[in-house]
Design a protein around this motif. Structure first.
Motif, short mmCIF file in Angstrom:
data_model
loop_
_atom_site.label_atom_id
_atom_site.label_comp_id
_atom_site.label_asym_id
_atom_site.label_seq_id
_atom_site.Cartn_x
_atom_site.Cartn_y
_atom_site.Cartn_z
N GLU A 51 0.83 -1.20 0.00
CA GLU A 51 0.00 0.00 0.00
C GLU A 51 0.87 1.26 0.00
N LYS A 77 -7.15 9.20 -3.87
CA LYS A 77 -6.81 7.78 -3.95
C LYS A 77 -5.47 7.49 -3.28
N GLU A 81 -4.53 5.06 0.01
CA GLU A 81 -3.52 3.99 0.08
C GLU A 81 -2.65 4.16 1.32
N ASP A 135 -6.09 -2.62 -9.01
CA ASP A 135 -7.03 -2.61 -7.88
C ASP A 135 -8.10 -3.68 -8.04
N GLU A 164 -11.00 0.14 -2.00
CA GLU A 164 -10.41 -0.40 -3.22
C GLU A 164 -11.47 -0.57 -4.31
N HIS A 167 -11.79 2.65 -5.91
CA HIS A 167 -10.64 2.91 -6.76
C HIS A 167 -10.76 2.18 -8.10
N GLN A 168 -11.26 0.95 -8.04
CA GLN A 168 -11.42 0.18 -9.28
C GLN A 168 -12.42 0.85 -10.21
#
Length: 322
Positions: A51, A77, A81, A135, A164, A167-168
């Motif tokens: 991360e 983002k 992380e 991701d 996550e 994020h994807q």
């Protein structure tokens, strides 16, 4: 006064195994085999390091994002992380391993992080591709970890997976926007996918027959799926998404297998994978050098925080002391 006899190690092991068999959680104060503890530290530390190191390739594009909106999305983002790394380092601390020790081992090369982060981000399309593929692979790998047998790890993963997932979707939306743009943008996306597809498949680790830790980790309930099972799940999830995007996945062996009700696909370059995890990838030295410098540059902040904490907890002087 009668003192109750302490349970011997055999009884403790039986109680531990009974907890695992019931799919209950092991908590930090519970007795656990030393092998279980070491396996958890290795896996959680690798996850935490990934991360933190993973902030670098995308952070590379923050100052060059094409709009204020894209810059804000990328900043958020990368900040997420960092938070994931902190959750996971905290989970490791419940096992008796300090964050300082973990960081020092990372910088010294004694602990690893995900191989994917040793590849460069050469175009802005890589920001979207990392969100979509990297991701996406992380989600496949991490959602089952919400049910891992170690309590602090599983609870941390619930929030990590929610973020996550966002994020994807953000990465996929960026690529979809670019694919609706110019020919140059579409070519940029395809080139990025071509570079990141195979490293994304390598993220799940080596094949099951070459993975020395998988069997024991699954017996302990730390892992819930094998590397190959997760890799298959990722491929089956990604193929229809690629079709919707209008990109071609760079695998001539990729085909639907009606009998298996799953996709057949080619074999990643495992020799390349081994070279990367040994420290010989395109960006290994760069990533560690950057992390080392950040750690050294932040020493004064840590020292000031420790001094402030020590001063805050000093007992107040009484009138007799004056």
């Amino acid at each position: 006064m009668t003192v109750s006899p302490q349970p011997d190690e055999r009884e403790l092991l039986e109680a531990f195994e009974s907890t695992i068999d019931r799919n209950d959680r092991i908590e930090p104060r519970d007795w656990m085999p030393e092998g279980y503890r070491k396996t958890l530290v290795r896996q959680i530390a690798q996850h935490a390091h990934s991360e933190i190191i993973g902030m670098q390739p995308e952070g590379n594009w923050i100052t060059r994002a094409p709009s204020l909106r894209r810059k804000a999305i990328l900043l958020a983002k990368v900040q997420d992380e960092a938070g994931h790394g902190l959750y996971l380092y905290s989970a490791c601390e419940t096992l008796g391993t300090s964050r300082t020790e973990l960081t020092e081992k990372l910088i010294a090369g004694a602990q690893k992080y995900s191989s994917i982060f040793n590849y460069p981000t050469l175009s802005y399309a890589d920001v979207g591709t990392i969100g979509w593929l990297v991701d996406g692979a992380a989600i496949c790998n991490q959602v089952p970890l919400c049910r891992t047998s170690f309590g602090p790890y599983g609870r941390a993963m619930i929030r990590v997976c929610k973020e996550e997932s966002f994020h994807q979707r953000q990465g996929y939306e960026l690529l979809m926007t670019m694919m609706r743009g110019t020919d140059e943008q579409r070519a940029m996306v395809q080139e990025s996918v071509d570079r990141f597809w195979w490293p994304s498949l390598m993220m799940f680790g080596p094949p099951d027959d070459d993975s020395p830790n998988t069997a024991q980790s699954m017996a302990w309930g730390i892992k819930r799926n094998t590397n190959d099972d997760l890799r298959q799940r990722f491929v089956d999830m990604t193929v229809p998404q690629a079709k919707a995007l209008g990109v071609t996945l760079p695998d001539p062996d990729l085909v639907w297998n009606e009998e298996r009700r799953a996709h057949d696909f080619g074999t990643p370059d495992w020799a390349e994978f081994q070279q990367v995890i040994k420290g010989n990838g395109p960006c290994n030295a760069q990533r560690i050098a950057h992390r080392r410098k950040a750690h050294e540059d932040g020493a004064w902040v840590r020292e000031a925080a420790m001094a402030f904490a020590a001063r805050t907890h000093e007992p107040e002087e009484t009138t007799h002391d004056r």
